[in-house]
Write an enzyme that holds these catalytic residues in place. Sequence first.
Site, mmCIF file in Angstrom:
data_model
loop_
_atom_site.group_PDB
_atom_site.id
_atom_site.type_symbol
_atom_site.label_atom_id
_atom_site.label_comp_id
_atom_site.label_asym_id
_atom_site.label_seq_id
_atom_site.Cartn_x
_atom_site.Cartn_y
_atom_site.Cartn_z
ATOM 1 N N LYS A 118 -28.328 -12.226 -5.792
ATOM 2 C CA LYS A 118 -29.116 -10.994 -5.939
ATOM 3 C C LYS A 118 -28.571 -9.980 -4.932
ATOM 4 C CE LYS A 118 -33.746 -9.035 -5.936
ATOM 5 N NZ LYS A 118 -33.364 -7.907 -5.042
ATOM 6 N N CYS A 149 -12.307 13.060 21.542
ATOM 7 C CA CYS A 149 -11.395 14.186 21.789
ATOM 8 C C CYS A 149 -10.227 13.826 22.691
ATOM 9 C CB CYS A 149 -12.166 15.360 22.390
ATOM 10 S SG CYS A 149 -12.691 15.089 24.110
ATOM 11 N N LYS A 160 -31.353 -16.628 -14.606
ATOM 12 C CA LYS A 160 -31.528 -16.027 -15.928
ATOM 13 C C LYS A 160 -31.336 -17.105 -16.989
ATOM 14 C CE LYS A 160 -29.288 -11.708 -14.486
ATOM 15 N NZ LYS A 160 -28.069 -10.865 -14.692
ATOM 16 N N ASP A 207 -27.954 -6.785 -2.713
ATOM 17 C CA ASP A 207 -28.821 -5.801 -2.070
ATOM 18 C C ASP A 207 -28.075 -4.467 -2.067
ATOM 19 O OD1 ASP A 207 -30.921 -4.653 -0.774
ATOM 20 O OD2 ASP A 207 -30.455 -5.501 1.190
ATOM 21 N N ARG A 221 -30.393 3.768 -11.894
ATOM 22 C CA ARG A 221 -31.505 3.109 -12.564
ATOM 23 C C ARG A 221 -32.695 4.055 -12.730
ATOM 24 N NH1 ARG A 221 -36.214 0.531 -11.318
ATOM 25 N NH2 ARG A 221 -36.877 -0.986 -12.872
ATOM 26 N N CYS A 277 -15.594 19.074 23.140
ATOM 27 C CA CYS A 277 -15.438 17.807 22.412
ATOM 28 C C CYS A 277 -16.250 17.881 21.118
ATOM 29 C CB CYS A 277 -15.939 16.661 23.284
ATOM 30 S SG CYS A 277 -16.026 15.073 22.420
ATOM 31 N N CYS A 287 -11.969 10.052 26.351
ATOM 32 C CA CYS A 287 -13.025 10.179 25.344
ATOM 33 C C CYS A 287 -12.525 9.650 24.005
ATOM 34 C CB CYS A 287 -13.447 11.641 25.216
ATOM 35 S SG CYS A 287 -14.636 11.938 23.885
ATOM 36 N N CYS A 310 -17.619 12.299 29.169
ATOM 37 C CA CYS A 310 -16.507 13.149 28.734
ATOM 38 C C CYS A 310 -16.745 14.531 29.324
ATOM 39 C CB CYS A 310 -16.454 13.226 27.207
ATOM 40 S SG CYS A 310 -15.305 14.477 26.585
ATOM 41 N N GLU A 324 -27.117 -16.509 -10.107
ATOM 42 C CA GLU A 324 -26.285 -15.414 -9.621
ATOM 43 C C GLU A 324 -26.810 -14.897 -8.284
ATOM 44 O OE1 GLU A 324 -26.495 -12.424 -12.681
ATOM 45 O OE2 GLU A 324 -26.424 -13.949 -14.279
ATOM 46 N N THR A 352 3.792 1.680 -1.212
ATOM 47 C CA THR A 352 4.397 1.876 -2.531
ATOM 48 C C THR A 352 3.366 2.455 -3.493
ATOM 49 O OG1 THR A 352 5.837 -0.012 -2.115
ATOM 50 C CG2 THR A 352 5.670 0.753 -4.388
ATOM 51 N N TYR A 353 2.150 1.921 -3.437
ATOM 52 C CA TYR A 353 1.070 2.468 -4.274
ATOM 53 C C TYR A 353 0.872 3.949 -3.967
ATOM 54 C CZ TYR A 353 -3.600 3.242 -6.189
ATOM 55 O OH TYR A 353 -4.669 3.750 -6.883
ATOM 56 N N ASP A 358 0.824 -1.212 0.000
ATOM 57 C CA ASP A 358 0.000 0.000 0.000
ATOM 58 C C ASP A 358 0.856 1.260 0.000
ATOM 59 O OD1 ASP A 358 -2.181 -1.612 0.015
ATOM 60 O OD2 ASP A 358 -2.740 -1.234 2.108
ATOM 61 N N TYR A 367 -22.623 -7.272 -13.663
ATOM 62 C CA TYR A 367 -23.305 -8.545 -13.899
ATOM 63 C C TYR A 367 -24.096 -8.612 -15.192
ATOM 64 C CZ TYR A 367 -27.279 -5.923 -11.974
ATOM 65 O OH TYR A 367 -28.234 -4.979 -11.744
ATOM 66 N N GLU A 388 -23.902 -3.319 -9.737
ATOM 67 C CA GLU A 388 -24.552 -3.060 -8.451
ATOM 68 C C GLU A 388 -23.533 -2.421 -7.519
ATOM 69 O OE1 GLU A 388 -28.351 -3.971 -6.291
ATOM 70 O OE2 GLU A 388 -27.699 -3.980 -8.376
ATOM 71 N N LYS A 442 -36.129 -14.889 -3.659
ATOM 72 C CA LYS A 442 -35.651 -14.102 -2.522
ATOM 73 C C LYS A 442 -35.561 -14.924 -1.236
ATOM 74 C CE LYS A 442 -36.340 -9.783 -2.414
ATOM 75 N NZ LYS A 442 -36.864 -8.412 -2.212
#
Length: 681
Positions: free
Chosen positions: A136, A427, A307, A138, A157, A445, A424, A440, A134, A59-60, A57, A244, A192, A331
Amino acid sequence: MVEEPADNPYVRDPDTSFAPVDDLDAATAREQARRLRAAIEYHNYRYYVANDPVIADRTYDALFDRLDDLEAAFDLDDEHSPTRRVGGAPLDELETVEHVAPLLSLQSSGDAAEIREFDRRIREAVGDVTYSAEPKFDGFSVEVVYEDGVFDRAVTRGDGEEGEDVSANLRTVGSVPLRLRDAPDFLAVRGEVYMPRSGFQTLNQRRIERGDDPFANPRNAAAGTVRLLDPSTVADRPLDVFFYDVIETSATITSQREAFDLLRELGFRVNDETTLVEDVEAVLDYRDRLMAAREDLEYEIDGVVAKVDDVGKREQLGSTARHPRWAFAYKFPARTGETTVERIVVQVGRTGKLTPVALLDPVDLQGVTISRATLHNAAQIRDLGVHAGATVRVERAGDVIPEVSEVVADDENDSESFAMPETCPVCDGPVAREGEHHYCTNASCPAQLRRRLQHFCSRDAMDIEGVGEAAADRLVEAGLVESLADLYTLDVDDLAALDGWGERSAANLRDELAASEGADLGSFLYALGIRHVGTERARALAAAFDLSDLKNANAEDLQAVEDVGPEVAEAVTAFFESPANVETVDRLAEAVGPESPADEGGDELDGLTLVFTGSLPGYTRSELSNLLETHGANVTSSVSGATDYLVVGENPGQRKREQADAEDVETLDPAAFEERILSRL
């Protein structure tokens, strides 16, 4: 599968000890930027799609920062650069765009008989078929369009015919390719957008800790984020996408399986659970398998989709106005009552109270999706045996607040038991304990400040109009108010520049602040938001002490005041023991100049004790109490044998009237109160 860029020094073991940008000429900078873009796009694919990064990470980050520096120094603007993923300027609105082809909804049911009937109709119409099975998801459906292999637009959509252009927001999502290699001239795909479960819990934890309401479930979080007008905020939230469907393309596709193969080849993220099955019974088995595994998935699914795989047979079957005849969503039943505790976090309220909150795997409860439940305090956690990973039963207390009622299963993991923090979590300020409750004590804060600011300006406090919940949030988020005292140093130009404000609003607030100067000490003390100090106790303290003496009062001094017991005294002393609070109070006192009751009024009502129940037209309770007490009366919260009158206004409470009857205390209606009490002033 996206191929690795050839002869690119920033792909494998890249050297990140770059020469200073100022030492480069324009041609060298352009070439380095080109290679960096290609490498970073490949690393994005390996990280977000293949889930197999080839560099660390850090290096990226070094490669990304270098590209950002080059683009800024040499004006190498490229709207498809990976650096655009951090988000851009806020949008004025989301424009409406027509879809390439209608995005239809699916037939759906949780009844096995209905999907078997769907299968019967399919086979009756086109003969034997193979189904693409596949998950579904959410989440939130979007259409993404590419021209000549370059990201062109992303559209929600909407109503199926047209949706909102969310291109600026989808650009910030790492798993959305900005360029495709060897792509068709035209490609429209459907995906999705979702929020991973771990990211959802982390986001809710951040929201709870800063005093915001959490999202109800990952779908709401994803949908709300995609439609934000600020791409920078979207970039800061954990969104991901599964693709998909190929909606339209210049390439030739004869089956759903070929569509998935094309998506994978072009570098789109496709779910590994997709598979081909031979008949409807295999779809039912697939659904049962995924339902059993759903709690272990990093994304939310609420069923499976079957499908028809063959595109030619799909065309024979066609579509209705609402849904294709060749697909069906089978479902899952709704989750009810029992769920898993993902983690326990601590919320800091307006008064500084620290409340443990269980972040839950979202569960449906009486038609409402529940993603968190209060645990009240550490004692309840110990008594119930709640910890991260436990399966619990959730109930809605009084049909409103969700609570954990019991632990029904324990995974017996080695997770540490929960302990309240010593400082806390927001803070890092000191935490005071009162019995099983923790607070706190830092009034500045950030988690408390928004609601404290709203409370400070409320009518019964300093009565400063124009600082409701939204305005308080903006003032704090903009960094204009980091302490209550900053209110009185606000600059009109800074206020006018806030989103939703203008010169008139800014000037009005400055006028309101000026009008609050010279407020009575009781209102000032109530406005500070000291725990357990409501309007009546604040007036009692103001009558007994000036501000300087109150700051130095000990518990014994405070308990000499009527209606101030050990708990209230401890809260007041803890408040003034905080150097940050004292500094805030001193700055506020210098700006406001609160006036003690002794500075005004008379003794016309000396020795008279009154209690109010219900409201009196034309007055707030605070205004009446201030008025009466400055003229010698004693206004208390409960009826006793020492009470002279109970004043009964509109919508009175039953308990105080019953106490008045029991103590033989005379009651006054508003007219009698006006004639016998107020007329004497």
